[in-house]
Design a protein around this motif. Structure first.
Motif, mmCIF file in Angstrom:
data_model
loop_
_atom_site.group_PDB
_atom_site.id
_atom_site.type_symbol
_atom_site.label_atom_id
_atom_site.label_comp_id
_atom_site.label_asym_id
_atom_site.label_seq_id
_atom_site.Cartn_x
_atom_site.Cartn_y
_atom_site.Cartn_z
ATOM 1 N N HIS A 45 7.981 -4.390 -3.444
ATOM 2 C CA HIS A 45 6.898 -3.477 -3.082
ATOM 3 C C HIS A 45 6.898 -2.335 -2.224
ATOM 4 N N ALA A 88 6.514 -13.607 3.753
ATOM 5 C CA ALA A 88 7.048 -13.238 2.728
ATOM 6 C C ALA A 88 8.275 -13.879 3.165
ATOM 7 N N THR A 89 8.715 -14.098 3.954
ATOM 8 C CA THR A 89 10.563 -14.314 4.606
ATOM 9 C C THR A 89 9.928 -15.327 5.726
ATOM 10 N N TYR A 96 11.950 -7.658 -1.399
ATOM 11 C CA TYR A 96 10.470 -8.008 -0.841
ATOM 12 C C TYR A 96 9.717 -6.185 -0.999
ATOM 13 N N LEU A 111 5.170 -8.417 5.519
ATOM 14 C CA LEU A 111 6.372 -8.913 5.478
ATOM 15 C C LEU A 111 7.225 -10.136 6.145
ATOM 16 N N LYS A 152 15.639 -11.236 2.229
ATOM 17 C CA LYS A 152 14.649 -11.267 1.372
ATOM 18 C C LYS A 152 13.605 -10.402 1.714
#
Length: 284
Positions: free
Chosen positions: A184, A197-198, A180, A194, A176
């Motif tokens: 990005h 996001a995970t 990402y 980060l 993941k």
């Protein structure tokens, strides 16, 4: 680059294939990857590199085969260094040229090399001949013939593998995070961002990512930007423009990372691959 090290880079206008011949003593380059398929032949010395969680030593006549995204480094374990020649094959070009051979590609698949290092004298000869004809700017029919022979020899080392997706052998959090970063890459991404996001804390994220891909997330992001920088420079973009577009602090910042990964400056790479003169920015 030290006085002992040298390199000679060119790009074939018809195919976009880059050809590189280089010599390094001691440390050659930091871990990095390319968007291309790499087919190289060691001419002299011992070429030592880490790739796919293994250490390899290529000696004269051996062929090293790397796929797009394969993280690798390079060093000379002996005092006399090593010399090699390399072909950088565009993935779309390779797939198109091999269409007649691999006409039934499975869904969601891409070409893959069976082994990182090969002892195949005929492949080594074909790769060297293709290098010489492209690097020397031979007649188009000669270049095409040499490439056809190279592709014929490569087919026995290629197979189809599933395109990148969820790999049960790798932590899902690392995959993941990688996705990402790719989505990005031009942004100023922080570890906290980060991690959010995970869905894990940044310490577990860093451990999982490094275990999966061999480098920390920040180093992976830099390499992702450098791969994009190569494409932009080859199209003739100015190093300063590329540095700004990709989130480097300035041209010098891009230059330092570029030299560590590829053994040459962005300006030299641009000059050899775009055949355009390097314009200096006007002084204010």
């Amino acid at each position: 680059m030290t006085s002992q090290n040298w390199l000679d880079l060119a790009q074939d206008a018809d195919t976009g294939i880059e050809t590189l011949r280089a010599h390094f003593v001691g440390h050659a380059y930091d871990p990095h990857w390319h968007d291309s398929y790499l087919v190289g032949v060691t001419e002299q010395g011992v070429q030592q590199f880490n790739c796919r969680r293994a250490k390899h030593q290529s000696t004269p006549g051996k062929v090293f085969l790397l796929e797009p995204g394969d993280i690798h480094d390079g060093e000379a374990p002996t005092a006399d260094g090593f010399t090699y020649r390399m072909l950088y094959l565009d993935p779309q070009w390779l797939k198109r040229e091999l269409g007649a051979v691999f006409d039934n590609a499975p869904d969601n698949s891409e070409l893959s090399f069976a082994n990182t290092l090969a002892s195949d004298a005929r492949l080594a000869h074909a790769a060297s001949l293709a290098f010489e004809t492209l690097h020397g700017g031979e007649l188009k029919i000669i270049r095409q013939t040499a490439l056809a022979v190279l592709l014929e020899r490569l087919t026995s080392h290629l197979h189809w593998r599933t395109r990148y997706g969820e790999d049960p052998k790798l932590p899902l959090v690392a995959q993941k995070a990688r996705e990402y970063l790719h989505a990005h890459a031009h942004q100023d991404i922080g570890l906290d961002q980060l991690a959010a996001a995970t869905g894990v804390d940044r310490f577990r994220l860093t451990r999982a990512f490094k275990a999966a891909y061999g480098m920390a997330p920040h180093a992976y992001l830099v390499q992702l930007r450098l791969a994009t920088a190569r494409r932009l420079l080859a199209r003739g973009e100015q190093p300063a423009t590329v540095a700004m577009a990709l989130g480097f602090a300035d041209q010098s910042h891009l230059g330092r990372w570029f030299v560590r990964a590829y053994g040459m400056t962005p300006a030299l790479y641009r000059k050899r691959c775009s055949n355009l003169p390097d314009r200096q920015a006007p002084r204010l």
